[in-house]
Every structure is written in C-alpha cells, then in structure tokens.
Design a protein around this motif. Structure first.
Motif, PDB file in Angstrom:
ATOM      1  N   LEU A 200      -1.709   5.793  10.979  1.00 41.17           N
ATOM      2  CA  LEU A 200      -1.965   6.608   9.803  1.00 41.17           C
ATOM      3  C   LEU A 200      -3.103   5.930   9.058  1.00 41.17           C
ATOM      4  O   LEU A 200      -2.995   4.740   8.731  1.00 41.17           O
ATOM      5  CB  LEU A 200      -0.726   6.713   8.919  1.00 41.17           C
ATOM      6  CG  LEU A 200      -0.798   7.699   7.741  1.00 41.17           C
ATOM      7  CD1 LEU A 200       0.602   8.141   7.337  1.00 41.17           C
ATOM      8  CD2 LEU A 200      -1.484   7.074   6.525  1.00 41.17           C
TER       9      LEU A 200
ATOM     10  N   SER B  10      -4.155  13.171  -4.648  1.00 40.66           N
ATOM     11  CA  SER B  10      -3.797  11.767  -4.808  1.00 40.66           C
ATOM     12  C   SER B  10      -2.602  11.638  -5.749  1.00 40.66           C
ATOM     13  O   SER B  10      -2.668  12.078  -6.891  1.00 40.66           O
ATOM     14  CB  SER B  10      -4.982  10.969  -5.370  1.00 40.66           C
ATOM     15  OG  SER B  10      -4.637   9.616  -5.506  1.00 40.66           O
TER      16      SER B  10
ATOM     17  N   GLU C 127      -5.087  15.481   6.948  1.00 37.10           N
ATOM     18  CA  GLU C 127      -4.567  15.936   5.672  1.00 37.10           C
ATOM     19  C   GLU C 127      -5.557  15.554   4.577  1.00 37.10           C
ATOM     20  O   GLU C 127      -6.339  14.631   4.727  1.00 37.10           O
ATOM     21  CB  GLU C 127      -3.209  15.287   5.361  1.00 37.10           C
ATOM     22  CG  GLU C 127      -2.165  15.509   6.432  1.00 37.10           C
ATOM     23  CD  GLU C 127      -0.920  14.700   6.189  1.00 37.10           C
ATOM     24  OE1 GLU C 127      -0.752  14.197   5.060  1.00 37.10           O
ATOM     25  OE2 GLU C 127      -0.128  14.553   7.126  1.00 37.10           O
ATOM     26  N   ARG C 128      -5.488  16.297   3.487  1.00 34.84           N
ATOM     27  CA  ARG C 128      -6.260  15.907   2.315  1.00 34.84           C
ATOM     28  C   ARG C 128      -5.407  16.185   1.081  1.00 34.84           C
ATOM     29  O   ARG C 128      -5.652  17.117   0.324  1.00 34.84           O
ATOM     30  CB  ARG C 128      -7.579  16.669   2.239  1.00 34.84           C
ATOM     31  CG  ARG C 128      -8.528  16.082   1.185  1.00 34.84           C
ATOM     32  CD  ARG C 128      -9.910  16.687   1.316  1.00 34.84           C
ATOM     33  NE  ARG C 128     -10.785  16.203   0.277  1.00 34.84           N
ATOM     34  CZ  ARG C 128     -12.075  16.503   0.185  1.00 34.84           C
ATOM     35  NH1 ARG C 128     -12.620  17.271   1.093  1.00 34.84           N
ATOM     36  NH2 ARG C 128     -12.806  16.046  -0.796  1.00 34.84           N
TER      37      ARG C 128
ATOM     38  N   PHE D  81       1.303   4.229   1.321  1.00 35.65           N
ATOM     39  CA  PHE D  81       1.024   5.237   2.341  1.00 35.65           C
ATOM     40  C   PHE D  81       1.814   6.509   2.044  1.00 35.65           C
ATOM     41  O   PHE D  81       2.924   6.457   1.513  1.00 35.65           O
ATOM     42  CB  PHE D  81       1.398   4.724   3.729  1.00 35.65           C
ATOM     43  CG  PHE D  81       0.479   3.684   4.282  1.00 35.65           C
ATOM     44  CD1 PHE D  81      -0.750   4.033   4.819  1.00 35.65           C
ATOM     45  CD2 PHE D  81       0.836   2.340   4.282  1.00 35.65           C
ATOM     46  CE1 PHE D  81      -1.605   3.075   5.347  1.00 35.65           C
ATOM     47  CE2 PHE D  81      -0.009   1.369   4.803  1.00 35.65           C
ATOM     48  CZ  PHE D  81      -1.231   1.737   5.334  1.00 35.65           C
ATOM     49  N   PRO D  82       1.256   7.672   2.388  1.00 34.83           N
ATOM     50  CA  PRO D  82       2.004   8.920   2.215  1.00 34.83           C
ATOM     51  C   PRO D  82       3.259   8.935   3.078  1.00 34.83           C
ATOM     52  O   PRO D  82       3.350   8.219   4.089  1.00 34.83           O
ATOM     53  CB  PRO D  82       1.015   9.997   2.661  1.00 34.83           C
ATOM     54  CG  PRO D  82      -0.319   9.340   2.683  1.00 34.83           C
ATOM     55  CD  PRO D  82      -0.075   7.896   2.954  1.00 34.83           C
TER      56      PRO D  82
ATOM     57  N   ASP E 193      -5.292   6.015   5.710  1.00 36.43           N
ATOM     58  CA  ASP E 193      -5.227   6.533   4.346  1.00 36.43           C
ATOM     59  C   ASP E 193      -6.464   6.056   3.589  1.00 36.43           C
ATOM     60  O   ASP E 193      -6.661   4.855   3.410  1.00 36.43           O
ATOM     61  CB  ASP E 193      -3.957   6.011   3.675  1.00 36.43           C
ATOM     62  CG  ASP E 193      -3.719   6.619   2.303  1.00 36.43           C
ATOM     63  OD1 ASP E 193      -4.322   7.662   1.990  1.00 36.43           O
ATOM     64  OD2 ASP E 193      -2.909   6.044   1.537  1.00 36.43           O
TER      65      ASP E 193
ATOM     66  N   ARG F  49      -8.733  11.627  -1.845  1.00 40.58           N
ATOM     67  CA  ARG F  49      -7.995  11.000  -0.754  1.00 40.58           C
ATOM     68  C   ARG F  49      -8.121  11.820   0.527  1.00 40.58           C
ATOM     69  O   ARG F  49      -8.209  13.044   0.489  1.00 40.58           O
ATOM     70  CB  ARG F  49      -6.518  10.897  -1.162  1.00 40.58           C
ATOM     71  CG  ARG F  49      -5.663  10.000  -0.293  1.00 40.58           C
ATOM     72  CD  ARG F  49      -4.293   9.874  -0.918  1.00 40.58           C
ATOM     73  NE  ARG F  49      -3.528   8.754  -0.385  1.00 40.58           N
ATOM     74  CZ  ARG F  49      -2.363   8.334  -0.895  1.00 40.58           C
ATOM     75  NH1 ARG F  49      -1.869   8.942  -1.952  1.00 40.58           N
ATOM     76  NH2 ARG F  49      -1.738   7.319  -0.347  1.00 40.58           N
TER      77      ARG F  49
ATOM     78  N   ARG G 139      -3.470  11.175  10.915  1.00 40.51           N
ATOM     79  CA  ARG G 139      -2.437  10.556  11.749  1.00 40.51           C
ATOM     80  C   ARG G 139      -2.734  10.823  13.215  1.00 40.51           C
ATOM     81  O   ARG G 139      -3.362  11.821  13.562  1.00 40.51           O
ATOM     82  CB  ARG G 139      -1.054  11.140  11.427  1.00 40.51           C
ATOM     83  CG  ARG G 139      -0.697  11.220   9.964  1.00 40.51           C
ATOM     84  CD  ARG G 139       0.565  12.073   9.761  1.00 40.51           C
ATOM     85  NE  ARG G 139       0.768  12.397   8.361  1.00 40.51           N
ATOM     86  CZ  ARG G 139       1.477  11.654   7.524  1.00 40.51           C
ATOM     87  NH1 ARG G 139       2.032  10.536   7.957  1.00 40.51           N
ATOM     88  NH2 ARG G 139       1.612  12.014   6.264  1.00 40.51           N
TER      89      ARG G 139
ATOM     90  N   TRP H  57       0.841  -1.197   0.000  1.00 40.00           N
ATOM     91  CA  TRP H  57       0.000   0.000   0.000  1.00 40.00           C
ATOM     92  C   TRP H  57       0.877   1.247   0.000  1.00 40.00           C
ATOM     93  O   TRP H  57       1.800   1.359   0.819  1.00 40.00           O
ATOM     94  CB  TRP H  57      -0.914   0.020   1.227  1.00 40.00           C
ATOM     95  CG  TRP H  57      -1.864   1.174   1.167  1.00 40.00           C
ATOM     96  CD1 TRP H  57      -1.667   2.442   1.654  1.00 40.00           C
ATOM     97  CD2 TRP H  57      -3.127   1.192   0.518  1.00 40.00           C
ATOM     98  NE1 TRP H  57      -2.732   3.236   1.361  1.00 40.00           N
ATOM     99  CE2 TRP H  57      -3.649   2.502   0.650  1.00 40.00           C
ATOM    100  CE3 TRP H  57      -3.871   0.226  -0.170  1.00 40.00           C
ATOM    101  CZ2 TRP H  57      -4.883   2.870   0.134  1.00 40.00           C
ATOM    102  CZ3 TRP H  57      -5.107   0.592  -0.684  1.00 40.00           C
ATOM    103  CH2 TRP H  57      -5.603   1.900  -0.532  1.00 40.00           C
TER     104      TRP H  57
ATOM    105  N   VAL I 251      -6.337  11.701   4.621  1.00 42.03           N
ATOM    106  CA  VAL I 251      -5.324  11.055   5.454  1.00 42.03           C
ATOM    107  C   VAL I 251      -5.368  11.648   6.856  1.00 42.03           C
ATOM    108  O   VAL I 251      -5.515  12.864   7.019  1.00 42.03           O
ATOM    109  CB  VAL I 251      -3.911  11.252   4.859  1.00 42.03           C
ATOM    110  CG1 VAL I 251      -2.853  10.599   5.749  1.00 42.03           C
ATOM    111  CG2 VAL I 251      -3.833  10.695   3.442  1.00 42.03           C
TER     112      VAL I 251
ATOM    113  N   PHE J 156      -2.453   7.142  -7.225  1.00 43.28           N
ATOM    114  CA  PHE J 156      -2.721   5.941  -6.426  1.00 43.28           C
ATOM    115  C   PHE J 156      -2.630   4.688  -7.295  1.00 43.28           C
ATOM    116  O   PHE J 156      -3.254   4.600  -8.333  1.00 43.28           O
ATOM    117  CB  PHE J 156      -4.107   6.046  -5.808  1.00 43.28           C
ATOM    118  CG  PHE J 156      -4.566   4.823  -5.085  1.00 43.28           C
ATOM    119  CD1 PHE J 156      -3.975   4.468  -3.899  1.00 43.28           C
ATOM    120  CD2 PHE J 156      -5.567   4.015  -5.591  1.00 43.28           C
ATOM    121  CE1 PHE J 156      -4.388   3.338  -3.210  1.00 43.28           C
ATOM    122  CE2 PHE J 156      -5.983   2.891  -4.920  1.00 43.28           C
ATOM    123  CZ  PHE J 156      -5.387   2.550  -3.732  1.00 43.28           C
TER     124      PHE J 156
END
Length: 352
Positions: free
Chosen positions: A270, A343, A339-340, A206-207, A272, A283, A287, A204, A285, A346
């Motif tokens: 996190l 993307s 966060e937004r 992840f950021p 996502d 997307r 944390r 995956w 996100v 992806f």
C-alpha cells in the motif's frame, strides 16, 4: 499495443527482467533478450523461444549489436551504478529511448547529472527509475498535486507486508551503502543531505484496512531523485513499514517465492502519498501485489506511451514529468487498485 515492435531487455534473465519480458509479450512487443551471462541468456531463450544477444557493459560493440533494430531498450540489470551509463550511451548511439528500473539513488542522480544536456540536445528520451521505487511514487505524487504548481512537503509511505529481496536488490544496496560511506540520504530544504545518525521511527496513519503502522522515517528511496526533478517541493520524505525494513536488513531473508500463475510473491503493498501546501493536503493511495512484478507493467506502459508519442518531455525525465500521471495510473488498473480519498486529518508525527 506493441504491434510487434522489438524491445531489447538488458538483464532479461533476472527476477524483474523475467516479469518485464512476459509483460512485453503480453502487450504485443517482441522482446530481445540481452545481458552479461551468456549461459543464463541461452537458457531463457530456450525457455521462451525468443532471440538472445549477449552483451557486456565493458564491450560497447556488443551493446550496439544487442540494440540493433530495437525500438527501445529497458535496462533491468543492476547494480545500475555499473550498467546505466554504458547502456544509455548505446541507446544514444542507436537513437532509441532508454528506460531502467533502478532503485539506486546514486545511479539515478548520475543519470540526471551526466545525460540531461546531451539527451535534451539530441531530442532523446531517457527515463530512469521507471519502477516501483522512483517511478510509481513520482506518478502518485504528481497525481496528488493536481493543479498545484508547488507544495511545501511530499510524504510517500510504503506499507509493505514483507520484503524478500532479490539478489539484485542486495547487490544494488551494497553498492549504494559503499558510495554513501555507510550513511543515509534524505531530501530536505531543497537538497540531498548525507547523514550518519539513525533514522527516526514514527507511526503512519495508513488508510484502512491496513491502519496505523510503525514506520522507519527517512527510509529514503529513489523518489527523492524523481519527485524533485520536476516538482517544486523542498521536503520529500519516504517511509517504510518496520517489518519490511527488518526483512531487507536481515542477511537470511529468502528471495521472493511465486504463489500464483503470474509468478508473483505473496507480498502486498500500500503506497500512501500526502502532499501539503500551507494548511491544505492532498492524498493518493494505491494497493497491489509484489513490488517486483508490478514494475513490469509500469515500465512496459512507459515504453508503449513513448513509442506512441504520448509524452510531455524529452531528455532525461522522470515518470511524473514525461507522462500524464493520472491517466498513466488509471492504465495500471489491472495491476493496482488506485484511490484518492479525502485526507482524513493527516496527523503523523513528522521527524524534525
């Protein structure tokens, strides 16, 4: 804030229940401690100086006494397959909102199936899974959707650094596995499917700073109940980092250990979320630290919004349906970083 309103907490002495009690007090509510173990209640009442009312799900009259005079009730006592229905019934008799922190998929299915019509007809508010699993993912998915009225897919990936389960998590998991006959569940083609094959493993994206991680695909959580309850998305998949999945599966993984003054563990997370509609993706996100601890501000913020009329639905409703999801998430800013991002192409390989 709470303005001194009384909120009953069933299962107040449990790991998550203690976080909820502390958050209620911080927000200006007056918690009433309740649960099945009179000795644990007595000890917590002595520790906190709060009133306690022992109650059992097998004794409706005791539940009525526990909820008397309360403005709402939060159920923190699993397994919710056992506790949810009796406490909901007591809340309906008392005419007060009910919320729980159930991550049990089957228990949440039962709540929607058995109480939707009655709660709607009564104008009652019942919010199941108002917790990290179920409620949080639903809020993030709803926020990511924005003005879309439908999407093709929703993917909710949980990047947990570790997962030291509580005794309640283990007990709830055992009940769910028994109800599934040892199988697993996924949400596909607009319905829940029971499967007995092994879930897929994939990478995956992840950021940063987490970056790509190996995850268990179709590691299904309560989001497959909450998200489809109000969003038109036929494919809802949840994923879990392999390290966390390994922890929860191991019988000797210890329970959470506090590392700060709030009682939180060192676990970080996190979440996502990616939603797709055709070739378009959106997307969201978030944390934070400690999935059990963050459940407390989630459910207490929900209580505050219900009691102050900041809701969009009645009856049995998930977090994303009943609340303004972006506004709710912003209100959690002391506890999460939201966060937004755009993307970044992806490209996780999704299971067939």
């Amino acid at each position: 804030m709470g303005s001194g309103q009384t909120v009953a907490v069933f299962g107040a002495y449990g790991h998550t229940g203690r976080f909820v009690v502390a958050e209620l007090r911080e927000r200006g509510f007056l918690p009433v401690l309740s649960g099945r173990d009179a000795d644990k209640l007595k000890a917590l009442a002595y520790e906190t100086g709060l009133g306690s009312r022992p109650a059992s799900v097998d004794d409706p009259a005791s539940l009525d006494r526990a909820l008397a005079g309360a403005a709402a009730v939060i159920n923190c006592a699993g397994p919710f397959a056992t506790t949810a229905a009796p406490v909901i019934e007591a809340a309906l008799r008392a005419g007060i909102p009910y919320l729980d922190v159930a991550a049990e998929i089957e228990a949440n299915i039962d709540t929607f199936a058995h109480f939707t019509d009655r709660a709607r007809d009564a104008g009652a508010v019942i919010v199941p899974a108002m917790a990290f699993f179920g409620g949080f993912g639903d809020l993030l998915t709803t926020a990511a959707m924005g003005d879309w009225t439908a999407a093709d897919e929703a993917h909710i990936a949980y990047g947990l650094s570790s997962w030291h389960p509580t005794a309640g998590t283990r007990a709830a998991g055992a009940v769910s596995r028994q109800r599934r006959g040892g199988g697993r569940i996924r949400y596909s083609n607009g319905r829940l499917e029971h499967r007995h094959d092994a879930p897929p493993t994939l990478e995956w994206p992840f950021p940063d700073p987490m970056g790509p991680r190996t995850v268990i695909g179709e590691f299904t959580m309560a989001d497959v109940v909450t998200v489809p309850s109000h969003l038109s998305i036929p494919e809802v998949r949840t994923y879990m980092t392999v390290e966390a999945a390994r922890d929860i599966a191991a019988p000797d993984t210890p329970t959470p250990a506090a590392v700060d003054e709030r009682g939180r563990s060192a676990q970080t997370f996190l979440v996502d979320v990616v939603v797709r509609s055709g070739d378009a993706e959106r997307r969201a996100v978030a944390r934070g630290q400690d999935i059990y601890a963050v459940t407390a501000p989630l459910v207490v913020e929900a209580v505050d919004r219900i009691l102050t009329g900041r809701t969009r639905a009645v009856g049995v409703a998930s977090a994303g349906e009943i609340f303004d999801a972006p506004d709710f998430l912003r209100a959690l800013s002391p506890h999460i970083t939201l966060e937004r991002p755009e993307s970044p192409g992806f490209s996780a390989r999704l299971p067939e």
